[in-house]
Design a protein around this motif. Structure first.
Motif, PDB file in Angstrom:
ATOM      1  N   ARG A   1      -1.558   2.697  -6.002  1.00  0.00           N
ATOM      2  CA  ARG A   1      -1.755   2.802  -4.564  1.00  0.00           C
ATOM      3  C   ARG A   1      -1.667   1.443  -3.883  1.00  0.00           C
ATOM      4  NH1 ARG A   1      -4.482   7.159  -2.852  1.00  0.00           N
ATOM      5  NH2 ARG A   1      -3.892   6.401  -0.806  1.00  0.00           N
ATOM      6  N   ARG A   2      -2.192   0.425  -4.549  1.00  0.00           N
ATOM      7  CA  ARG A   2      -2.118  -0.922  -3.988  1.00  0.00           C
ATOM      8  C   ARG A   2      -1.512  -1.837  -5.031  1.00  0.00           C
ATOM      9  NH1 ARG A   2      -4.967  -3.632   0.328  1.00  0.00           N
ATOM     10  NH2 ARG A   2      -5.738  -2.038   1.762  1.00  0.00           N
TER      11      ARG A   2
ATOM     12  N   GLN B   1      -9.107  -3.727   3.840  1.00  0.00           N
ATOM     13  CA  GLN B   1     -10.105  -3.359   2.847  1.00  0.00           C
ATOM     14  C   GLN B   1      -9.832  -4.120   1.549  1.00  0.00           C
ATOM     15  OE1 GLN B   1     -12.657  -1.309   3.440  1.00  0.00           O
ATOM     16  NE2 GLN B   1     -11.983  -1.142   5.573  1.00  0.00           N
TER      17      GLN B   1
ATOM     18  N   LYS C   1      -8.165  -2.222  -4.424  1.00  0.00           N
ATOM     19  CA  LYS C   1      -8.770  -1.492  -5.537  1.00  0.00           C
ATOM     20  C   LYS C   1      -8.496  -2.237  -6.836  1.00  0.00           C
ATOM     21  CE  LYS C   1      -8.060   3.009  -3.552  1.00  0.00           C
ATOM     22  NZ  LYS C   1      -7.237   4.209  -3.655  1.00  0.00           N
TER      23      LYS C   1
ATOM     24  N   ARG D   1       0.880  -1.174   0.000  1.00  0.00           N
ATOM     25  CA  ARG D   1       0.000   0.000   0.000  1.00  0.00           C
ATOM     26  C   ARG D   1       0.910   1.214   0.000  1.00  0.00           C
ATOM     27  NH1 ARG D   1      -4.094   0.065   4.723  1.00  0.00           N
ATOM     28  NH2 ARG D   1      -2.198  -0.305   5.901  1.00  0.00           N
ATOM     29  N   VAL D   2       0.871   1.906  -1.067  1.00  0.00           N
ATOM     30  CA  VAL D   2       1.773   3.055  -1.179  1.00  0.00           C
ATOM     31  C   VAL D   2       0.984   4.259  -1.669  1.00  0.00           C
ATOM     32  CG1 VAL D   2       3.854   1.695  -1.587  1.00  0.00           C
ATOM     33  CG2 VAL D   2       2.413   2.364  -3.510  1.00  0.00           C
ATOM     34  N   SER D   3       1.490   5.414  -1.336  1.00  0.00           N
ATOM     35  CA  SER D   3       0.838   6.637  -1.805  1.00  0.00           C
ATOM     36  C   SER D   3       1.416   7.007  -3.168  1.00  0.00           C
ATOM     37  CB  SER D   3       1.076   7.770  -0.809  1.00  0.00           C
ATOM     38  OG  SER D   3       2.425   8.160  -0.881  1.00  0.00           O
ATOM     39  N   GLU D   4       0.888   8.080  -3.698  1.00  0.00           N
ATOM     40  CA  GLU D   4       1.383   8.524  -5.003  1.00  0.00           C
ATOM     41  C   GLU D   4       2.861   8.877  -4.944  1.00  0.00           C
ATOM     42  OE1 GLU D   4      -2.948   9.791  -4.712  1.00  0.00           O
ATOM     43  OE2 GLU D   4      -1.179   9.803  -3.440  1.00  0.00           O
ATOM     44  N   LYS D   5       3.291   9.271  -3.760  1.00  0.00           N
ATOM     45  CA  LYS D   5       4.684   9.701  -3.645  1.00  0.00           C
ATOM     46  C   LYS D   5       5.636   8.512  -3.585  1.00  0.00           C
ATOM     47  CE  LYS D   5       2.965  13.291  -0.610  1.00  0.00           C
ATOM     48  NZ  LYS D   5       2.932  13.711   0.788  1.00  0.00           N
TER      49      LYS D   5
ATOM     50  N   SER E   1       3.486  -0.908   3.887  1.00  0.00           N
ATOM     51  CA  SER E   1       2.686   0.319   3.906  1.00  0.00           C
ATOM     52  C   SER E   1       3.650   1.479   3.934  1.00  0.00           C
ATOM     53  CB  SER E   1       1.785   0.367   5.144  1.00  0.00           C
ATOM     54  OG  SER E   1       0.837  -0.666   5.098  1.00  0.00           O
ATOM     55  N   SER E   2       3.687   2.197   2.842  1.00  0.00           N
ATOM     56  CA  SER E   2       4.630   3.304   2.758  1.00  0.00           C
ATOM     57  C   SER E   2       3.894   4.535   2.283  1.00  0.00           C
ATOM     58  CB  SER E   2       5.770   2.963   1.795  1.00  0.00           C
ATOM     59  OG  SER E   2       6.597   4.080   1.617  1.00  0.00           O
ATOM     60  N   PHE E   3       3.987   5.570   3.069  1.00  0.00           N
ATOM     61  CA  PHE E   3       3.298   6.800   2.697  1.00  0.00           C
ATOM     62  C   PHE E   3       4.163   7.662   1.791  1.00  0.00           C
ATOM     63  CE2 PHE E   3       2.088  11.218   3.414  1.00  0.00           C
ATOM     64  CZ  PHE E   3       0.766  11.144   3.031  1.00  0.00           C
TER      65      PHE E   3
END
Lengths: 296, 378
Positions: free
Chosen positions: B351-352, B328, B331, B284-288, B367-369
């Motif tokens: 994102r995933r 969850q 996506k 799970r990662v963000s756009e960054k 999980s990396s933001f």
């Protein structure tokens, strides 16, 4: 001493004010000089006569007994009741007191001047107040909290709306009669006489994301605990604490911003909660360390 | 009247002095009686050491005894040895005492729980207030609980170790059953140990090498705020590393059916693995965030049923009404074709990401933001 003693010397002799050497020479002279001894006897008789004449006054205690009683009574808090002296004529007394008002003794003059100054200040203040309250249309003027709304820290009063989002209550608009706060701390209020009620300056309510409030409350509790004993915290620990707290706060701000932008994304919320959890863990660690410092 | 008053005052003074002087022996008798009672529970009570003299005390204990040692400031060194005896040495302390804290009243048997009391020249209470370096030898099967505020801790060759320091570094070697260590500003190092591991440091780094599980349930957890995490050859079947801004580097093979969870806000995660590893990646990662992989990952649209372990128990201060953390459904997004690459390839901006490599035995959950995940071959 061969010369005869003058009157001043003799008086000093009887008053015992001569030095010891003069006293000796005066005594030897009086013993050998008949003239001086006669003068001395005469002066002694005069002194005795005066002492007898003023004996009553000299023996009177100072202060007098009546004055001492009054002083003692005043000190001990006993109110002395003075007997009312019946005036022979009240009308004549009234006129006499009126006439005494216009006798300008220096003290009375200063009193009248001070009274005039006080009256002048009162008049000026009253005029100013009258002028400032004149344009107000509403029945009650608004007192708006002049302080900036605090950040949405835990413990802030929140309301939940129907969607589950929590809203931070904006600063309370206080009426003049309701200016006290529940916490007892005074709030700075700015008096705004002419602003209409609809333009009360309130900042936009901060929306809390679902579940965020619980974390904020926990963080606030821990933060309060740490701040209570901040004096117990050693400088090295405090530096480390603040450095890491800044790191966590930055992470919270970034993740919160992302969660806010993507309200329907559970991953974004999870990142935010993970950041909050990191802060909770850090605060727990520091609180434990602070307790260790204090207890040991 | 005045004379009688003065006489009365003088009598009062004399009486007060008499009471004071009569209190002194009373207090002394209380102190001596307390000292006598302390002597009854202390295992040793020898005379104080002279300044500069190294004092040494020892007492027999059970092979699996629990021993605590804490000081305000000072370096603490603990070694396991093959004697059922605790030996404590210090050149800074003025007195060392053992206090038996188990509930056994049979003084003929060795104690199973012992507190080591360290006194320094201030000689206050003896409870964690001393400023002294202390060395301690304990049975190899013993569990030690060691704490210092300012000072390093070194523990080697014991069964279990609890270690805590605010600013000092903690080094633990050859722990047999479990290790729990925490530091605010110091670093933590663990080597050649087995069993359950839990390490936490706020600002310091954590470095672990060669840790194996003793049982299948032995978890490995490590967390920092800004410190880096470096893991080498961790064989535990469940490895969890969390950091806010530190970097995580793990080197070594993955345990078969093992679970590796990495959570980072801004730090990078680098996994250096042998080429024959087999894993499933759930990221799970963000756009960054970027994922850079040396392995030919097979990306799938839907992740299999998450084999993640049960939700972690909530820590003490976790709010009761904390949001549910149920996983969850992933996506549905564009499917990236399997890639066989040698050079790093940036997979962005998903994102995933669910992917497998090999037969997908182990699970890597990331999980990396804001950080980057690098999967590297060694």
């Amino acid at each position: 001493m061969r010369q005869c003693l003058d009157e001043g010397m003799l008086q000093s002799y009887f008053d015992g004010e001569l030095s010891s050497s003069l006293m000796e020479s005066a005594t030897s002279h009086l013993a050998s000089c008949a003239t001086c001894s006669a003068a001395a006897r005469e002066l002694e008789e005069e002194n005795a006569l005066l002492s007898e004449a003023f004996a009553l006054e000299l023996n009177e205690p100072v202060p007098t007994d009546s004055l001492r009683r009054r002083i003692d009574a005043a000190v001990s808090g006993i109110q002395i009741v003075h007997p009312v002296v019946q005036q022979p004529s009240s009308v004549s007394g009234f006129f006499s007191s009126l006439s005494s008002l216009f006798t300008f003794a220096p003290q009375r003059t200063f009193g009248y001047a001070a009274l005039m100054v006080v009256l002048a200040f009162g008049a000026i203040f009253g005029l100013m107040k009258l002028r400032s309250s004149a344009p107000v249309n509403d029945s009650a003027p608004d007192f708006v909290a002049g302080t900036v709304q605090p950040p949405p820290a835990a413990g802030t009063a929140t309301n939940s709306n129907s969607t589950g989002n929590s809203l931070v209550v904006p600063p309370k608009v206080l009426s003049p009669g309701n200016r006290s706060t529940t916490s007892g701390t005074p709030i700075k209020v700015a008096y705004r006489p002419s602003a209409p009620k609809s333009s009360v300056a309130t900042t936009a309510p901060v929306k809390l994301l679902p579940g965020e409030r619980a974390y904020l409350q926990t963080i606030a509790k821990l933060d309060t605990t740490i701040k209570e004993g901040k004096n117990d915290m050693r400088p090295a620990l405090q530096v480390e604490y603040e450095r890491n707290l800044a790191v966590v706060d930055r992470a919270i701000a970034a993740t919160r911003n992302a969660a806010k932008k993507n309200p329907g994304d559970p991953d974004a919320a999870d990142f935010m909660f993970a950041a909050y959890q990191s802060k909770v863990d850090l605060l727990n660690t520091i609180a434990d360390a602070r307790v260790y410092n204090r207890s040991h | 009247m005045l004379e009688s008053t003065i006489a009365r005052i003088e009598r009062g003074r004399v009486l007060k002095l008499t009471m004071k002087f009569s209190l002194v022996p009373a207090l002394l008798s209380i102190i001596f009686s307390l000292a006598g009672s302390t002597q009854a529970i202390n295992l040793h009570d020898e005379s104080d050491a002279k300044p500069g003299e190294k004092i040494e005390r020892s007492t027999p204990v059970t092979p699996q005894a629990s021993i605590t040692l804490c000081v305000m400031s000072g370096q603490l060194t603990v070694h396991g040895w093959d004697k059922n005896e605790v030996r404590v040495r210090s050149a800074d302390a003025t007195q060392l005492e053992f206090r038996r804290v188990d509930k056994s009243k049979d003084t003929s048997t060795p104690p199973s729980r012992v507190d080591v009391m360290v006194f320094d020249r201030m000689r206050t209470k003896g409870d964690c207030q001393a400023l002294a370096n202390v060395e301690m030898d304990v049975p190899q099967g013993a569990t030690v609980q060691v704490q210092t505020r300012d000072g390093d801790i070194h523990i080697a060759g014991v069964a279990g170790a609890y270690a805590g320091s605010q600013n000092g570094d903690i080094v633990i070697e050859r722990a047999g059953e479990f290790v729990e260590a925490g530091s605010v500003g110091g670093s933590i190092s663990l080597k050649d140990s087995t069993g359950r591991v839990n390490l936490n440091s706020a600002g310091g780094g954590v470095e672990v090498e060669n840790v194996r599980p003793l049982s299948a349930n032995d978890t490995f957890e490590v967390g920092t705020v800004s410190g880096d995490i470096q893991l080498n050859r961790i064989s535990n079947s469940k490895v969890i590393a969390k950091t806010v801004n530190g970097n995580v580097t793990m080197t070594g093979a993955l345990a078969r059916s093992g679970y590796y969870g990495f959570t980072t806000m801004g730090g990078d995660v680098v996994l250096l693995m042998p080429h024959d590893v087999s894993f499933t990646l759930n990221a799970r990662v963000s756009e960054k965030s970027d994922i850079i992989s040396d392995f030919a990952l097979k990306y799938v649209a839907e992740a299999p049923t998450p084999p993640t372990p049960k939700p972690e128990p909530a820590p003490m201060a976790v709010p009761k009404s904390a949001p549910p953390r149920t996983p969850q459904p992933p996506k549905t997004g564009p499917i990236i074709a399997p890639m066989v690459i040698v050079k790093p390839v940036i997979v962005n901006p998903f994102r995933r990401i669910n992917a497998t490599y090999g037969s997908g035995d182990a699970t890597i959950s990331l999980s990396s933001f804001g950080g980057t995940l690098r999967l590297k071959k060694i």
